[in-house]
Write an enzyme that holds these catalytic residues in place. Structure first.
Site, PDB file in Angstrom:
ATOM      1  N   ASP A  25      -0.272  75.023  52.600  1.00 55.85           N
ATOM      2  CA  ASP A  25      -0.530  75.239  54.027  1.00 55.85           C
ATOM      3  C   ASP A  25      -1.462  76.409  54.270  1.00 55.85           C
ATOM      4  O   ASP A  25      -1.914  76.604  55.392  1.00 55.85           O
ATOM      5  CB  ASP A  25       0.794  75.463  54.766  1.00 55.85           C
ATOM      6  CG  ASP A  25       0.869  74.693  56.064  1.00 55.85           C
ATOM      7  OD1 ASP A  25       0.186  73.654  56.173  1.00 55.85           O
ATOM      8  OD2 ASP A  25       1.592  75.123  56.972  1.00 55.85           O
ATOM      9  N   ASP A  44      15.182  71.335  59.186  1.00 58.97           N
ATOM     10  CA  ASP A  44      15.917  70.480  58.270  1.00 58.97           C
ATOM     11  C   ASP A  44      17.214  69.968  58.902  1.00 58.97           C
ATOM     12  O   ASP A  44      17.514  68.770  58.846  1.00 58.97           O
ATOM     13  CB  ASP A  44      16.201  71.229  56.965  1.00 58.97           C
ATOM     14  CG  ASP A  44      16.709  72.645  57.202  1.00 58.97           C
ATOM     15  OD1 ASP A  44      16.930  73.021  58.371  1.00 58.97           O
ATOM     16  OD2 ASP A  44      16.880  73.389  56.216  1.00 58.97           O
TER      17      ASP A  44
END
Length: 1012
Positions: free
Chosen positions: A290, A717
């Site tokens: 990223d 998550d």
């Protein structure tokens, strides 16, 4: 025995009580056969002759007897007339010797089947008789193999689970009666103290109930790897070559900053994945960088080059673990269980190669800088030369950008060392680089001499496909942190490989058990596996101090809470080490689902299709909205405008189904459906994968809303797993005997508290969002709903916990207690509640496998984190909800402080943070309160030792929970930073002066509302 019969011996069945007798027998006249003469089992070879037992030669006389297939052996007559069967020296029949000398067998059956079974062929079969064909018949051809499940549930023994459930009910009743007694017996001398304590106790009881109820049905599971190989990797009529019929698997590695997440750690994670035990042609690995850093890119290129020797070495010698750093640093004998004679030589050579690999990785930052400086100097020189040559459009040397260069002499399209427009950390183009192409579908064995020092003959030298990804980033776009990076990998992998299952890793987590992925597949591909959305593995950590001072292992949660949730609808998704069904990540409903109706969800009702088409009776549950009747019309609005991606959805769903090899398997696929060859990756495919990770692709789609990883929370998550459970999917908790994966965790107190702060802040965000379990659909089980509700509520316990930790000090300061006197009823309730808690702890330790010390460390850090990180998370969450102030977190560093003398040097580092203030205040106030309470009791005319005992006991109990925190502040040799003493002194003096001002001391003693 008569000499006429000396040349013929009948071989009877070789049992001790049916052996031929040694005495002589008179010959009987006539060749007739008795009606009860039965054929003997065929124990002789194919050259045996049929004889008449009562007389006659071998000329065929006695025709009736010749039709009987008596098995006899022609032997040479000895000089004596004794039995010719083999015997031992003691005269007993030696069966083993007889089998060897006569080539006899045990008969036929599934225990033993002779290699040459012509003797057992029916005589009618000869010449095209019954069962014609004339071939040897094998047991495998006649007996169907029984259907085997790939997994099974292993229930907790009733001797443990039944008392555990009973104690939960007993403690619940005891808590209820205790709270009723506390509410009806106030302390009139200190109503304020009584009021604070009763409010906190009611909340603690509610919090305990939310945590305890989902633990009522823990289970264990077991996978059958042999059955998996037999079903998917064994030659069958549908798979004559025995090629693997397992589905494809895409593995994701996420990283963001190579300076906080060292490339060597990431490279070792990659090597452990490339060498795992899964069909090479079905495994595809992706890394999402990223940060778009050239350092990560070139480190991965080095890892791919080293994998060419590391992966075959692991396969040849069965290496575990297959992370090179973990393998070479583990303790123990490396030759244990190794059988290849050249193992020591191979290991010595590969260790040297790995050391050189590490040196190259460590030297990459300097190499990239030197290359950039040299290339930029060359560009400036060319610009000066062009300018001196008088070229009109030649830029000056000052106009040359300080670019970052790849080794082939081109500009790096990602982030440059000196950021510039289109090449900054948040402003760069998409990058897709397939570093290892799809391997050949058949096994490729190494050749002699192919490697200079390794003999890889008869070893599969193929390496799985690997691709480097870095999604496009531009100013003005919300890139949604890690969740956005995961969704970009999902789309790119769907274009390049489209594995129906996906496994995600953090860059510091590696595969410790190379068979773990196969165990997860046992659950996904078993009967009913099409309803499983993900398989969560427990997180295991290494590099933790032996005492686990700050409960980094978190075994109470991973081995207790998560195992218990597996008995309900499944464990939560808690980040790394989770294997997903791609179709479930896309936001689709399971093929079969049920609703749980009633006050407590006690009624299970299969979902009515008409009800599902209407979107549910509530009309507002978005997760129950079905897919469109015409997916082609809805797909662009949900998934984007990539036609190649949309076409891959149905393929991934079909390939992820279990085998239709049993009538009870629903929604299955036929065996051999995944044997087709995968097309190679071409330029058009790579170009499409670059397009789907652009920053504009998610505009006007449902990515991050209903599809993929869910946006809007720092704990993406938990939210993503909740959404799938809310749609009716199930999940499974896979605990392997050998740890499946291992990673690192921050052992420094400051880093640990910041990690807990991020988790707690995400929970507060969940509580104030539409992902609150109170708004869940009926597809979520009642106890599963309680577990998710506890996730959003537990940080608010900190408000009551910090007040309760200060209650002993307030009691000692005021000379009062939360009850008027230490009443026997109060003490009995306290004893009962504490005893049941200890018994519950012992039974929980029994069925979960955790240790008492781990349980106590968890309790200690619950208090430490609850009065620091959880409290700050509640304040930050309220600021975000009320004032709209966004919360930003720094990436947790993955590299520990390197110290050759002490591997736990980072444990003793002290980095000041404001999170230290509340625990320091609680510790200081309780210590001062103890001094004040003892002084009051010593110098009072009428000492009240009962109240001192009550307040002092609870104050010591609070301080015992803060022992790891105090020890952490003392550093390596007990030296406490000066700032700690300053803050503790200031807070203690301020509180003492404030207390004296509010309640000055006097000589009166109040008891029962009467001044004495």
């Amino acid at each position: 025995m008569s000499g006429d019969y000396a040349n013929y011996t009948v071989l009877m069945p070789p049992t001790p009580d049916n052996q031929p007798y040694g005495g002589a027998a008179p010959a009987a006249s006539g060749g007739g056969a008795k009606p009860d003469d039965l054929p003997l089992p065929p124990y002789s070879s194919s050259s045996s002759k049929l004889v008449n037992r009562r007389g006659g030669g071998d000329d065929g006389s006695g025709g009736g007897k010749m039709d009987r297939r008596l098995s006899t052996a022609r032997v040479t007559a000895p000089s004596n007339s004794k039995s010719l069967l083999p015997r031992t020296q003691t005269g007993d029949f030696d069966h083993n010797r007889w089998l060897f000398e006569t080539k006899g067998t045990y008969g036929i059956g599934n225990a033993y089947w002779p290699q040459d079974n012509a003797a057992y062929a029916n005589v009618d079969d000869v010449g095209g008789g019954r069962g014609g064909g004339g071939g040897a018949v094998k047991m495998e051809d006649l007996v169907d193999k029984p259907w085997k499940p790939l997994s099974r549930k292993v229930p907790i023994p009733p001797g443990i689970l039944s008392p555990y459930r009973l104690l939960v009910m007993v403690r619940f009743v005891a808590l209820f009666l205790f709270l009723v007694w506390r509410a009806t017996n106030p302390n009139m001398d200190a109503l304020w103290l009584w009021g604070i304590s009763i409010v906190c106790e009611f909340w603690f009881a509610f919090s305990w109930l939310l945590d305890q109820m989902p633990k009522l049905n823990p289970i264990n599971r077991a996978a059958d790897l042999a059955a998996l190989r037999e079903k998917f990797e064994t030659a069958t009529p549908a798979n004559p070559t025995g090629r693997s019929d397992l589905p494809g698997l895409d593995v994701f590695i996420s990283t963001a900053d190579p300076y906080k997440e060292p490339p060597l750690v990431t490279a070792n994670t990659l090597l452990s994945i490339l060498a795992t035990d899964y069909p090479v042609e079905k495994l595809f690995v992706y890394i999402s960088d990223d940060g778009g850093a050239l350092l990560t890119f070139e480190a991965m290129a080095e890892a791919c080059a080293f994998a060419k020797v590391w992966v075959p070495f692991c396969r040849k010698h069965g290496i575990e673990p297959r992370n090179p750093e973990a393998y070479f640093t583990q303790k123990g004998d490396p030759t244990k269980g190794k059988k290849w004679p050249d193992f020591v030589m191979d290991r010595r050579w590969i260790k040297r190669e790995y050391d050189e690999f590490k040196v190259r990785i460590n030297g990459l930052p300097d190499l990239i800088h030197r290359r950039a400086n040299a290339m930029n100097a060359r560009e400036r020189k060319l610009a000066r030369d062009k300018q001196a040559a008088g070229e009109a459009d030649a830029p000056g040397p000052s106009a040359v950008k300080a670019a970052t260069w790849i080794a082939d002499g081109t500009h790096w399209p990602g982030t440059w060392l000196d950021p510039s427009p289109d090449h900054g950390k948040g402003d760069h183009a998409s990058i897709v680089q397939v570093m290892i192409k799809n391997p050949h579908h058949d096994v490729v064995y190494g050749e002699v001499g192919e490697y200079p020092y390794l003999d890889m003959a008869d070893i599969d030298v193929r390496i799985p496909m690997f691709a480097y990804l870095s999604r496009e980033k531009r100013p003005g776009y919300d890139h949604n942190k890690k969740a956005g990076a995961m969704n970009a990998m999902v789309r790119a992998s769907a274009i390049l490989s489209n594995g129906p299952f996906m496994l995600n890793f953090d860059c510091d987590h590696y595969i410790y058990n190379c068979h773990a992925i196969r165990e997860a597949m046992c659950y996904m591909l078993d009967r009913g596996g099409d309803r499983i959305c993900y398989i969560q593995f427990p997180q295991r950590f290494e590099g933790i101090d032996p005492s686990d001072r700050y409960a980094n292992h978190n075994t109470v949660f991973f081995d207790g809470n998560m195992r218990a949730l597996d008995g309900l609808q499944g464990p939560m998704y808690v980040g790394t080490g989770c294997l997903f069904r791609r179709y479930a990540i896309y936001g689709f409903n399971p093929p079969r689902a049920s609703e749980y109706r009633g006050a407590y969800g006690q009624t299970k009702v299969p979902i009515d299709p008409q009800y599902a088409r209407q979107g549910g009776r509530d009309g507002g549950v978005e997760d129950l909205r079905p897919t469109s009747e015409h997916p082609d019309h809805e797909a662009p609005q949900r998934f984007g405008k990539s036609k190649m991606f949309i076409e891959s959805i149905a393929v991934a769903e079909y390939q992820g189904r279990p085998l239709q090899d049993h009538p009870s398997v629903q929604n299955g696929r036929p065996p051999g459906a995944l044997l087709m060859l995968r097309p190679p990756v071409d330029a058009a495919t790579v170009a499409e994968s670059v397009a789907v990770i652009s920053c504009w692709y998610e505009d006007s789609t449902e990515w991050g809303q209903r599809v993929g990883w869910i946006y809007g929370s720092v704990t993406e998550d938990v939210v993503t797993g909740y959404r799938m459970h809310n749609r009716g999917w199930r999940s499974v908790y896979c605990i392997t005997r050998r740890d499946a994966f291992r990673g690192t965790a921050p052992i420094n107190l400051t880093d640990r508290l910041h990690q807990v702060l991020r988790w707690a802040t995400g929970s507060v965000e969940i509580f104030f969002s539409k992902n609150n379990a109170l708004l869940a659909s009926r597809r979520l089980k009642f106890l599963q709903r309680m577990a998710y509700l506890n996730v959003g509520i537990y940080p608010f316990t900190s408000l009551f916990l910090i007040m309760y930790c200060l209650l002993p000090a307030l009691s000692l300061f005021s000379g009062q207690f939360i009850v008027a006197t230490l009443d026997p009823t109060f003490l009995c309730y306290l004893l009962l509640i504490t005893t049941t808690l200890m018994l519950l702890c012992l039974l929980e330790v029994k069925w979960s496998g955790i240790g008492l010390e781990e349980w106590w460390r968890n309790e200690q850090f619950w208090v430490i984190g609850g009065t620091s990180a959880h409290l700050a998370a509640v304040l930050q969450g309220l600021l975000k909800v009320v004032a709209g102030i966004e919360i930003s977190f720094t990436l947790t560093a993955k590299a520990a402080a390197e110290d050759d003398d002490d591997p736990f040097a980072e444990l003793y580092l002290i980095k000041w943070t404001s999170l230290f203030i509340p625990p320091l205040a609680v510790i200081g106030i309780n210590i001062i309160a103890l001094v004040v309470g003892v002084s009051r009791a010593v110098y009072a005319e009428i000492p009240q030792y009962s109240k001192l005992l009550g307040g002092g006991f609870f104050s010591f109990w609070v301080l015992a929970h803060y022992y790891p925190f105090a020890k952490g502040l003392m550093g390596r040799r007990g030296r406490t930073p000066t700032v700690v003493y300053v803050w503790a002194g200031l807070i203690s003096i301020t509180v003492s002066l404030l207390w004296i001002t509010i309640s000055p001391p006097d000589d009166r003693i109040t008891q029962g509302g009467i001044d004495m």
